[in-house]
Design an enzyme around this catalytic site. Structure first.
Site, PDB file in Angstrom:
ATOM      1  N   ARG A 184      43.171  37.035  49.408  1.00 14.93           N
ATOM      2  CA  ARG A 184      42.620  38.779  48.938  1.00 14.93           C
ATOM      3  C   ARG A 184      40.844  38.997  49.341  1.00 14.93           C
ATOM      4  O   ARG A 184      40.980  39.802  49.316  1.00 14.93           O
ATOM      5  CB  ARG A 184      42.222  38.564  47.088  1.00 14.93           C
ATOM      6  N   SER A 233      47.947  42.789  39.056  1.00 14.29           N
ATOM      7  CA  SER A 233      46.538  41.544  39.445  1.00 14.29           C
ATOM      8  C   SER A 233      45.321  42.221  39.037  1.00 14.29           C
ATOM      9  O   SER A 233      44.438  42.835  39.725  1.00 14.29           O
ATOM     10  CB  SER A 233      46.830  40.849  39.663  1.00 14.29           C
ATOM     11  N   GLU A 303      39.887  42.030  41.576  1.00 19.81           N
ATOM     12  CA  GLU A 303      40.821  41.854  42.880  1.00 19.81           C
ATOM     13  C   GLU A 303      41.362  44.021  42.681  1.00 19.81           C
ATOM     14  O   GLU A 303      41.334  44.252  43.916  1.00 19.81           O
ATOM     15  CB  GLU A 303      42.482  41.395  42.393  1.00 19.81           C
TER      16      GLU A 303
END
Length: 324
Positions: A184, A233, A303
């Site tokens: 990520r 998320s 995130e």
């Protein structure tokens, strides 16, 4: 509106610099119209370039002392209530939203192309390996920046090269290695604005690709609150566990602060129930981080990208100031 945000005054001050641009400059653009959370303060000035050349001209025209911040389609973006100072660049679908097949198993997509559209074009072309994009509610620019992934596949597995402009409007072509991918995360310079990318998949049977996409969609509809005002998320998965499991253990499922709630369906999804401010959402997130740290000793990492200024007396401190 924060007194620090005055887009009309900024454009008046710098207006002659932008006389040749073909894109749209909008002062005091309400970011609640852009983000999927439908919350947050304004962008001082938003620029939507007509194409890559227009974006380059804009970047060359903005003096160094003014910040420039690129945003995508707003799917995993939390804007603070004080707004975003300087310039926000949002690539338009018209200039940066095309995706086409190039070669037997390659696709070129503009940074404003929805991930889901890339999956659809790959299906039409019989190119496998892009089914995971069918389940990611974002755009290609964001996917490139954060190495978006789902269903066991990540963006870095498909990227061949990326076109980007730097703060001075200079074009760069980055290889997969240049992007510096990790979980990520991309190590590419923060001042780069991605404009398009070349991806590569493999030859596939359309029936198999469609089945994989159907499985992705069924999973999303079953376990994710996809019809809510959400940013996807909220936190990255910690090593050896899942964020939702740690949130659940810490009693975070369904927790509400103001109009913000951790979804009862999937507790790593934060939702705006209708009245949430940016302050409510970020306070809820930091409260969850504090509870998980206290319960499991795990520091969850955001995130969702949080941008902009806090309103006076509405600052949100990391872990709510309890554990730094």
């Amino acid at each position: 509106m924060s007194s620090l945000i005055d887009g009309e005054a900024l454009l008046k001050k710098l207006g002659n610099r932008f006389s040749g641009l073909r894109g749209r400059l909008t002062p005091n653009m309400g970011m609640e119209k852009v983000t999927w959370f439908r919350a947050g303060g304004p962008a001082e000035v938003m620029f939507q370039p007509a194409d890559e050349e227009d974006l380059s001209a804009f970047l060359k025209a903005v003096p160094d002392e003014y910040p420039i911040l690129p945003v995508g389609i707003g799917s995993n973006l939390l804007v603070r209530d004080g707004g975003i100072p300087g310039f926000v660049v949002r690539l338009s679908a018209k200039g940066f939203g095309e995706v086409e097949r190039v070669g037997d198993s390659q696709l070129r997509a503009g940074a404003a192309t929805p991930d889901k559209r890339v999956a659809a074009v790959a299906l039409e072309a019989g190119i496998a390996g892009f089914h995971f994009y069918h389940g990611i509610p974002g755009g290609i620019g964001g996917a490139l920046r954060m190495n978006a992934g789902a269903n066991g596949v990540e963006t870095r597995e498909r990227v061949v090269e990326v076109r980007a402009l730097d703060r001075k409007g200079k074009l760069h072509v980055l290889s997969n290695a240049d992007m510096g991918y990790a979980y990520r995360h991309s190590g590419a310079a923060h001042d780069l604005i991605f404009t398009s990318a070349l991806f590569e998949g493999t030859h596939g049977d359309k029936r198999d690709i469609q089945a994989a996409m159907d499985a992705v969609q069924q999973h999303r509809e079953t376990v994710q609150p996809i019809r809510e005002k959400t940013g996807g998320s909220t936190f990255k998965n910690p090593e050896g566990s899942s964020a939702w499991k740690e949130i659940d253990k810490a009693g975070g499922r369904g927790l509400m602060i103001g109009g913000a709630q951790m979804s009862p369906m999937h507790c790593n999804f934060m939702i705006n129930t209708g009245t949430a401010s940016g302050y409510d959402l970020e306070t809820l997130g930091e409260t969850i981080r504090s509870r998980v740290l206290e319960k499991s000793g795990i520091r969850l990492h955001w995130e969702i990208k949080r941008l902009g200024l806090f309103r006076a007396n509405h600052e949100v401190h990391e872990f709510m100031g309890q554990l730094l």
